[in-house]
Write a protein that holds these residues in place. Structure first.
Motif, mmCIF file in Angstrom:
data_model
loop_
_atom_site.group_PDB
_atom_site.id
_atom_site.type_symbol
_atom_site.label_atom_id
_atom_site.label_comp_id
_atom_site.label_asym_id
_atom_site.label_seq_id
_atom_site.Cartn_x
_atom_site.Cartn_y
_atom_site.Cartn_z
ATOM 1 N N LEU B 88 0.841 -1.192 0.000
ATOM 2 C CA LEU B 88 0.000 0.000 0.000
ATOM 3 C C LEU B 88 0.880 1.247 0.000
ATOM 4 C CD1 LEU B 88 -2.530 -1.223 2.710
ATOM 5 C CD2 LEU B 88 -2.681 -1.460 0.216
ATOM 6 N N GLY B 89 0.364 2.327 -0.529
ATOM 7 C CA GLY B 89 1.140 3.573 -0.539
ATOM 8 C C GLY B 89 1.636 3.898 -1.936
ATOM 9 N N PRO B 90 2.397 5.012 -2.044
ATOM 10 C CA PRO B 90 2.855 5.458 -3.370
ATOM 11 C C PRO B 90 3.639 4.371 -4.105
ATOM 12 C CG PRO B 90 3.362 7.100 -1.673
ATOM 13 C CD PRO B 90 2.849 5.891 -0.961
ATOM 14 N N ARG B 91 3.311 4.155 -5.375
ATOM 15 C CA ARG B 91 3.990 3.136 -6.165
ATOM 16 C C ARG B 91 5.482 3.390 -6.282
ATOM 17 N NH1 ARG B 91 0.578 0.115 -9.974
ATOM 18 N NH2 ARG B 91 2.097 -0.003 -11.652
ATOM 19 N N ASP B 92 5.830 4.662 -6.351
ATOM 20 C CA ASP B 92 7.226 5.036 -6.540
ATOM 21 C C ASP B 92 8.135 4.439 -5.479
ATOM 22 O OD1 ASP B 92 7.829 6.415 -8.773
ATOM 23 O OD2 ASP B 92 8.507 8.208 -7.702
ATOM 24 N N ASP B 93 7.577 4.252 -4.305
ATOM 25 C CA ASP B 93 8.398 3.848 -3.173
ATOM 26 C C ASP B 93 8.145 2.397 -2.761
ATOM 27 O OD1 ASP B 93 10.394 5.165 -1.757
ATOM 28 O OD2 ASP B 93 9.163 5.161 0.066
ATOM 29 N N VAL B 94 7.422 1.656 -3.589
ATOM 30 C CA VAL B 94 6.995 0.319 -3.174
ATOM 31 C C VAL B 94 8.197 -0.623 -2.979
ATOM 32 C CG1 VAL B 94 6.614 -0.567 -5.528
ATOM 33 C CG2 VAL B 94 5.328 -1.532 -3.609
ATOM 34 N N GLY B 95 9.251 -0.449 -3.776
ATOM 35 C CA GLY B 95 10.426 -1.314 -3.646
ATOM 36 C C GLY B 95 11.095 -1.132 -2.292
ATOM 37 N N ARG B 96 11.249 0.104 -1.882
ATOM 38 C CA ARG B 96 11.902 0.379 -0.601
ATOM 39 C C ARG B 96 11.048 -0.119 0.567
ATOM 40 N NH1 ARG B 96 12.821 5.404 -1.497
ATOM 41 N NH2 ARG B 96 14.864 5.124 -2.452
ATOM 42 N N ARG B 97 9.742 0.127 0.478
ATOM 43 C CA ARG B 97 8.863 -0.328 1.560
ATOM 44 C C ARG B 97 8.882 -1.854 1.692
ATOM 45 N NH1 ARG B 97 5.201 3.179 -0.697
ATOM 46 N NH2 ARG B 97 3.976 1.456 -1.490
ATOM 47 N N LEU B 98 8.859 -2.510 0.547
ATOM 48 C CA LEU B 98 8.827 -3.972 0.557
ATOM 49 C C LEU B 98 10.140 -4.539 1.109
ATOM 50 C CD1 LEU B 98 6.784 -6.055 -0.335
ATOM 51 C CD2 LEU B 98 7.924 -6.160 -2.551
ATOM 52 N N ALA B 99 11.260 -3.991 0.654
ATOM 53 C CA ALA B 99 12.560 -4.452 1.153
ATOM 54 C C ALA B 99 12.645 -4.259 2.663
ATOM 55 C CB ALA B 99 13.691 -3.698 0.458
ATOM 56 N N ASN B 100 12.214 -3.093 3.141
ATOM 57 C CA ASN B 100 12.279 -2.841 4.581
ATOM 58 C C ASN B 100 11.358 -3.767 5.360
ATOM 59 O OD1 ASN B 100 14.234 -0.805 5.277
ATOM 60 N ND2 ASN B 100 12.999 0.654 4.101
ATOM 61 N N ALA B 101 10.147 -3.959 4.856
ATOM 62 C CA ALA B 101 9.207 -4.838 5.565
ATOM 63 C C ALA B 101 9.763 -6.254 5.649
ATOM 64 C CB ALA B 101 7.849 -4.840 4.851
ATOM 65 N N TYR B 102 10.365 -6.709 4.549
ATOM 66 C CA TYR B 102 10.868 -8.078 4.521
ATOM 67 C C TYR B 102 12.066 -8.256 5.444
ATOM 68 C CZ TYR B 102 11.958 -12.643 2.564
ATOM 69 O OH TYR B 102 12.182 -13.982 2.413
ATOM 70 N N LEU B 103 12.996 -7.303 5.388
ATOM 71 C CA LEU B 103 14.167 -7.414 6.267
ATOM 72 C C LEU B 103 13.744 -7.268 7.736
ATOM 73 C CD1 LEU B 103 16.766 -5.410 4.117
ATOM 74 C CD2 LEU B 103 16.445 -7.889 4.256
ATOM 75 N N ASP B 104 12.743 -6.417 7.996
ATOM 76 C CA ASP B 104 12.216 -6.305 9.367
ATOM 77 C C ASP B 104 11.714 -7.657 9.875
ATOM 78 O OD1 ASP B 104 12.710 -3.639 9.666
ATOM 79 O OD2 ASP B 104 10.669 -2.965 9.221
ATOM 80 N N VAL B 105 10.994 -8.353 9.006
ATOM 81 C CA VAL B 105 10.435 -9.647 9.406
ATOM 82 C C VAL B 105 11.551 -10.609 9.819
ATOM 83 C CG1 VAL B 105 9.410 -11.736 8.416
ATOM 84 C CG2 VAL B 105 8.223 -9.544 8.206
ATOM 85 N N TRP B 106 12.663 -10.581 9.101
ATOM 86 C CA TRP B 106 13.789 -11.462 9.447
ATOM 87 C C TRP B 106 14.499 -11.029 10.714
ATOM 88 C CZ3 TRP B 106 16.045 -15.856 7.157
ATOM 89 C CH2 TRP B 106 15.362 -16.351 6.034
ATOM 90 N N GLU B 107 14.540 -9.718 10.961
ATOM 91 C CA GLU B 107 15.337 -9.223 12.097
ATOM 92 C C GLU B 107 14.541 -9.181 13.394
ATOM 93 O OE1 GLU B 107 17.002 -5.479 10.832
ATOM 94 O OE2 GLU B 107 18.209 -6.428 9.259
ATOM 95 N N ASP B 108 13.230 -9.229 13.283
ATOM 96 C CA ASP B 108 12.354 -9.116 14.438
ATOM 97 C C ASP B 108 12.427 -10.391 15.292
ATOM 98 O OD1 ASP B 108 9.238 -7.606 14.885
ATOM 99 O OD2 ASP B 108 9.815 -9.432 15.941
ATOM 100 N N ASP B 109 12.514 -10.206 16.611
ATOM 101 C CA ASP B 109 12.613 -11.362 17.523
ATOM 102 C C ASP B 109 11.374 -12.250 17.458
ATOM 103 O OD1 ASP B 109 15.067 -10.658 18.384
ATOM 104 O OD2 ASP B 109 14.405 -9.738 20.255
ATOM 105 N N GLU B 110 10.244 -11.641 17.137
ATOM 106 C CA GLU B 110 9.008 -12.423 17.125
ATOM 107 C C GLU B 110 8.863 -13.227 15.833
ATOM 108 O OE1 GLU B 110 4.611 -12.793 16.138
ATOM 109 O OE2 GLU B 110 5.624 -10.917 15.634
ATOM 110 N N THR B 111 9.099 -12.551 14.706
ATOM 111 C CA THR B 111 8.867 -13.209 13.415
ATOM 112 C C THR B 111 10.111 -13.912 12.862
ATOM 113 O OG1 THR B 111 9.258 -11.036 12.424
ATOM 114 C CG2 THR B 111 6.965 -11.736 12.673
ATOM 115 N N GLY B 112 11.309 -13.461 13.271
ATOM 116 C CA GLY B 112 12.544 -14.028 12.728
ATOM 117 C C GLY B 112 12.622 -15.549 12.848
#
Lengths: 203, 203
Positions: B88-112
């Motif tokens: 969701l959000g501006p298309r222009d920035d979808v790559g950055r948002r997706l990369a951050n969300a995915y790396l967050d999921v790996w780094e998070d103590d709960e989801t990692g």
């Protein structure tokens, strides 16, 4: 395997004896058994038995199973050479050449089983994956010249992990949208990205 | 585990009884044990014991271990929602948002731990990987509208396999050029490619 005389993979009669011959026999046996049984499934004992040598000889030449596996990929498959060759030629087309070389390696009857064994074991034995990566990276750096581009290891890692993820989805796991697309179409889709990672400014 | 009264993961006392409560208790236990022991290491028997139910109840609700695992990812982690929100959000920035969300999921103590368990098992149990992919793809299609873009499944698969290969190299195997790069730099490097796969003509 007790009837070694009826074993088609037995060391060829003309093979030179001595250290060189032993090493070669071990690599021949390793290629057969890793390809058939995978990394986990092929025990050092079985490989030694197939080669007709004492298991201690494997440790002498290759340290451990990971070392033997990397040496088998290097010396008994065309994988490093074929990936390396894809980097040569016009830069404009490097993405397409690389995608084709990589997919060929997976689809080829000779290299396919080895590359599948490599991927299946990368998660349980990262050391073997890293040895193979170093091997390919070294070969590429030799030709492209790592001195002239300090980002080359990252470029190769980006390309390598992208291709690995795709091939795993297409040939190993069977993720539907990636298995359904025609191979030529897949090459066209990923070639510009591979070229970008290899030749354009990163970030 | 015989002393269930001293077990901190025991079903909360206020949980409703009946089918709903049993299902929830199984999912709580599955989240704990999959996270701690991985997919292979957490047996259905152990999960049933932890939940205080008969193992047959797991089959009743989730068919098999793969089904339980996918349901655990869906209902007991924020992974699908966080990936979905990135679209969701501006298309222009979808790559950055997706990369951050995915790396967050790996780094998070709960989801990692869950995402690591998922990857480690994808090669031995492709079914669980495919169930999770379907889940995420379904959520994305719901919002982006699969009708309007027949290539959406392929787009998501391209992005997903790329991210998966990178995260596996960075967080699981430890491929050196991918572990050494700063996270923000990695996001900048891959964001344009993710955006391209998601929003630009393929091939």
């Amino acid at each position: 395997m007790s009837e070694s005389s009826s074993n088609p993979r037995k060391r060829a009669p003309g093979r030179p004896s001595g250290d060189g011959g032993t090493r070669e026999a071990i690599l021949d046996a390793a290629r057969s058994l890793f390809g058939e049984r995978g990394f986990e499934g092929a025990s050092l004992r079985a490989i030694a038995g197939e080669a007709g040598v004492d298991p201690a000889m494997i440790r002498h030449f290759f340290d451990d199973k990971e070392g033997l596996f990397a040496a088998t990929i290097a010396d008994r498959t065309a994988i490093p050479e074929r990936m390396f060759a894809a980097f040569l030629g016009p830069r404009d087309d490097v993405g397409r050449r690389l995608a084709n070389a990589y997919l060929d390696v997976w689809e080829d009857d000779e290299t396919g089983p080895m590359v599948k064994a490599m991927v299946r074991t990368a998660l349980t034995s990262p050391k073997s994956a890293d040895l193979v990566r170093e091997l390919i990276q070294g070969k590429v750096a030799e030709s492209v010249g790592e001195d002239t581009d300090p980002e080359l290891p990252l470029r190769i890692a980006l390309v390598g992990t992208h291709l690995l993820g795709l091939a795993t989805a297409r040939y190993l796991i069977g993720i539907e949208p990636v298995t359904r697309i025609e191979r030529d179409d897949l090459v066209e889709v990923i070639a510009p990205v591979l070229k970008r990672y290899l030749t354009e400014p990163l970030g």
